[in-house]
Design an enzyme around this catalytic site. Sequence first.
Site, PDB file in Angstrom:
ATOM      1  N   HIS A 204     -20.107 -17.718  30.375  1.00  0.00           N
ATOM      2  CA  HIS A 204     -21.569 -17.633  30.574  1.00  0.00           C
ATOM      3  C   HIS A 204     -22.205 -16.365  30.018  1.00  0.00           C
ATOM      4  O   HIS A 204     -23.426 -16.246  29.993  1.00  0.00           O
ATOM      5  CB  HIS A 204     -21.911 -17.737  32.064  1.00  0.00           C
TER       6      HIS A 204
HETATM    7  C1  UD1 Z   1     -26.835 -12.789  34.905  1.00  0.00           C
HETATM    8  C2  UD1 Z   1     -26.357 -11.365  34.612  1.00  0.00           C
HETATM    9  C3  UD1 Z   1     -24.888 -11.397  34.251  1.00  0.00           C
HETATM   10  C4  UD1 Z   1     -24.067 -12.103  35.330  1.00  0.00           C
HETATM   11  C5  UD1 Z   1     -24.659 -13.472  35.622  1.00  0.00           C
HETATM   12  C6  UD1 Z   1     -23.947 -14.061  36.798  1.00  0.00           C
HETATM   13  C7  UD1 Z   1     -28.067  -9.873  33.643  1.00  0.00           C
HETATM   14  C8  UD1 Z   1     -28.482  -9.165  32.416  1.00  0.00           C
HETATM   15  N1  UD1 Z   1     -27.063 -10.773  33.488  1.00  0.00           N
HETATM   16  O1  UD1 Z   1     -26.717 -13.543  33.719  1.00  0.00           O
HETATM   17  O2  UD1 Z   1     -24.396 -10.073  34.120  1.00  0.00           O
HETATM   18  O3  UD1 Z   1     -22.752 -12.220  34.877  1.00  0.00           O
HETATM   19  O4  UD1 Z   1     -26.059 -13.350  35.937  1.00  0.00           O
HETATM   20  O5  UD1 Z   1     -23.940 -15.450  36.776  1.00  0.00           O
HETATM   21  O6  UD1 Z   1     -28.578  -9.640  34.711  1.00  0.00           O
HETATM   22  N2  UD1 Z   1     -30.644 -20.208  35.017  1.00  0.00           N
HETATM   23  C9  UD1 Z   1     -30.910 -21.344  35.764  1.00  0.00           C
HETATM   24  N3  UD1 Z   1     -30.845 -21.236  37.124  1.00  0.00           N
HETATM   25  C10 UD1 Z   1     -30.548 -20.095  37.767  1.00  0.00           C
HETATM   26  C11 UD1 Z   1     -30.312 -18.944  36.994  1.00  0.00           C
HETATM   27  C12 UD1 Z   1     -30.361 -19.022  35.620  1.00  0.00           C
HETATM   28  O7  UD1 Z   1     -31.191 -22.402  35.231  1.00  0.00           O
HETATM   29  O8  UD1 Z   1     -30.500 -20.083  39.003  1.00  0.00           O
HETATM   30  C13 UD1 Z   1     -30.683 -20.310  33.530  1.00  0.00           C
HETATM   31  C14 UD1 Z   1     -32.078 -20.076  32.956  1.00  0.00           C
HETATM   32  O9  UD1 Z   1     -32.198 -20.881  31.832  1.00  0.00           O
HETATM   33  C15 UD1 Z   1     -32.022 -18.609  32.557  1.00  0.00           C
HETATM   34  C16 UD1 Z   1     -30.576 -18.431  32.122  1.00  0.00           C
HETATM   35  O10 UD1 Z   1     -29.832 -19.287  32.990  1.00  0.00           O
HETATM   36  O11 UD1 Z   1     -32.919 -18.286  31.545  1.00  0.00           O
HETATM   37  C17 UD1 Z   1     -30.075 -17.014  32.228  1.00  0.00           C
HETATM   38  O12 UD1 Z   1     -30.294 -16.490  33.543  1.00  0.00           O
HETATM   39  P1  UD1 Z   1     -30.370 -14.905  33.802  1.00  0.00           P
HETATM   40  O13 UD1 Z   1     -30.459 -14.657  35.252  1.00  0.00           O
HETATM   41  O14 UD1 Z   1     -31.385 -14.272  32.920  1.00  0.00           O
HETATM   42  O15 UD1 Z   1     -28.981 -14.379  33.276  1.00  0.00           O
HETATM   43  P2  UD1 Z   1     -27.496 -14.907  33.531  1.00  0.00           P
HETATM   44  O16 UD1 Z   1     -27.002 -15.487  32.258  1.00  0.00           O
HETATM   45  O17 UD1 Z   1     -27.446 -15.748  34.729  1.00  0.00           O
HETATM   46  N1  UDP Z   2     -18.392 -18.761  41.322  1.00  0.00           N
HETATM   47  C1  UDP Z   2     -18.631 -19.835  42.176  1.00  0.00           C
HETATM   48  N2  UDP Z   2     -18.788 -21.077  41.633  1.00  0.00           N
HETATM   49  C2  UDP Z   2     -18.693 -21.312  40.292  1.00  0.00           C
HETATM   50  C3  UDP Z   2     -18.443 -20.210  39.433  1.00  0.00           C
HETATM   51  C4  UDP Z   2     -18.309 -18.952  39.982  1.00  0.00           C
HETATM   52  O1  UDP Z   2     -18.705 -19.669  43.399  1.00  0.00           O
HETATM   53  O2  UDP Z   2     -18.846 -22.464  39.874  1.00  0.00           O
HETATM   54  C5  UDP Z   2     -18.289 -17.403  41.900  1.00  0.00           C
HETATM   55  C6  UDP Z   2     -16.967 -16.724  41.622  1.00  0.00           C
HETATM   56  O3  UDP Z   2     -16.018 -17.041  42.631  1.00  0.00           O
HETATM   57  C7  UDP Z   2     -17.356 -15.248  41.623  1.00  0.00           C
HETATM   58  C8  UDP Z   2     -18.773 -15.258  41.133  1.00  0.00           C
HETATM   59  O4  UDP Z   2     -19.254 -16.581  41.268  1.00  0.00           O
HETATM   60  O5  UDP Z   2     -17.323 -14.708  42.934  1.00  0.00           O
HETATM   61  C9  UDP Z   2     -18.812 -14.818  39.697  1.00  0.00           C
HETATM   62  O6  UDP Z   2     -20.072 -15.069  39.174  1.00  0.00           O
HETATM   63  P1  UDP Z   2     -20.334 -15.112  37.620  1.00  0.00           P
HETATM   64  O7  UDP Z   2     -19.098 -15.476  36.900  1.00  0.00           O
HETATM   65  O8  UDP Z   2     -21.527 -15.956  37.434  1.00  0.00           O
HETATM   66  O9  UDP Z   2     -20.792 -13.610  37.314  1.00  0.00           O
HETATM   67  P2  UDP Z   2     -20.043 -12.273  36.889  1.00  0.00           P
HETATM   68  O10 UDP Z   2     -18.986 -11.990  37.899  1.00  0.00           O
HETATM   69  O11 UDP Z   2     -19.510 -12.456  35.516  1.00  0.00           O
HETATM   70  O12 UDP Z   2     -21.138 -11.268  36.880  1.00  0.00           O
END
Ligand code: UD1
Ligand code: UDP
Length: 369
Positions: A204
């Site tokens: 992701h």
């Molecule tokens: C963010 C964090 C990343 C983390 C991740 C955890 C930053 C810069 N990045 O990335 O470090 O690893 O969260 O998962 O803060 N979206 C949805 N529903 C949601 C959330 C997001 O549809 O509930 C989609 C939207 O299209 C959005 C895109 O995901 O534009 C990206 O979401 P965003 O929160 O900006 O960044 P993440 O990729 O989730």
């Molecule tokens: N996680 C979850 N369901 C999923 C994928 C991830 O509960 O389908 C949990 C996972 O166990 C971990 C956290 O989400 O605790 C990690 O989130 P993510 O990979 O989105 O973010 P990152 O750790 O890279 O910031």
Amino acid sequence: MKIAIMLGTRPEIIKMWSIIHQLHEQKLDYLIIHTNQHYSPNMNDVFFQSLDLPLPHYNLHVGSDTQGKQIALMLTKIKEILEKEKPDCVMVAGDTNTVLGGALAASQLGIKIAHVEAGLRSFDSTMPEEINRILTDHLSDYLFAPTKTQEKHLIYEGVSPQKIHIVGNTVADAVLEHLKDIKKIDYLPKHSLQKQEYFLITIHRAENTDNKERLQKLLKSLEKVYQKYGETLFYPIHPRTKKRIAEFKLKIPTGVILSDPLDYFEFLQLIKDAKVVLTDSGGVQEEACILRTPCVTLRDNTERPETVEIGANIIAGTKPSKILKSIKIMMESKRDWISPFGDGNTAQKMVEIIQHDFKNKTIAPNKQE
Ligand code: UD1
Ligand code: UDP
């Protein structure tokens, strides 16, 4: 003493679970501010329910925008709440936009900041997470480092050693506390999976998903893994990646089974029972290490080098040949490493440290007092 807990994304809810639990158990004064950076029910609500967390006192509804707009809006809205609530300390966890938004707001108001997961470094300044964590560390008063590795980084950057506390990682608090719950229900049949006969995938990160060629290469690698092993690659897909795959019109390779994002307990079981985890997630690298499942990291670096040093993880990048080679190595692992992320008491240590300072007035008062 009043503590404000900042939440924003899925991993922050999980990392803050044990801290909120501690504050609640000790009947301390706290409030939860949720930016709602993540808002989809399966990226947010599900974790409040399964981890039995109180609902946030404030919800800022700042989700899905450019990094600049997200942080600017968060900063404005969080400041308004902090001015009203006047907490003594704001706690932020990790490296997301929410973390930087919270830290900036608190620093502008002269409120103490505690950074959970301080000192992690990928040494890759093209990653938004690296910028967020460096800036947050340098604004913080309490730098809660998971291991000695982060302490070294912080001291090298000139952070005062008195501010650094090596306490473990709250990800371990959550996993160790919930291991018994993971064992209660067997989620594998629901997904037609068999123990140790599938690969678990998560991809992701912006660097892997926002570039069409790189994402295509990663999907190609997954195809090659299926061709070689003939076993399911189970992939609970993050909404960011789902959106990019559709935008770039990419094809999901044979052998890859997509699902919506999963609930925490379900996902932990899938890590625990996987043959190998292939991921670019930070939290998943740690959880695989704690649950003794071999991990192959689909990135060019990691800010969790301890997992690599103890043989729990390999950095494989995106090239199919390197990924296949890394899987082969990890499949031969004896899975006998010891997790460096602590004994499950990280939150308790953090709360004690902050409480001790405020009780004994060993920390300078906030500007607002
Ligand atoms: C963010 C964090 C990343 C983390 C991740 C955890 C930053 C810069 N990045 O990335 O470090 O690893 O969260 O998962 O803060 N979206 C949805 N529903 C949601 C959330 C997001 O549809 O509930 C989609 C939207 O299209 C959005 C895109 O995901 O534009 C990206 O979401 P965003 O929160 O900006 O960044 P993440 O990729 O989730
Ligand atoms: N996680 C979850 N369901 C999923 C994928 C991830 O509960 O389908 C949990 C996972 O166990 C971990 C956290 O989400 O605790 C990690 O989130 P993510 O990979 O989105 O973010 P990152 O750790 O890279 O910031």
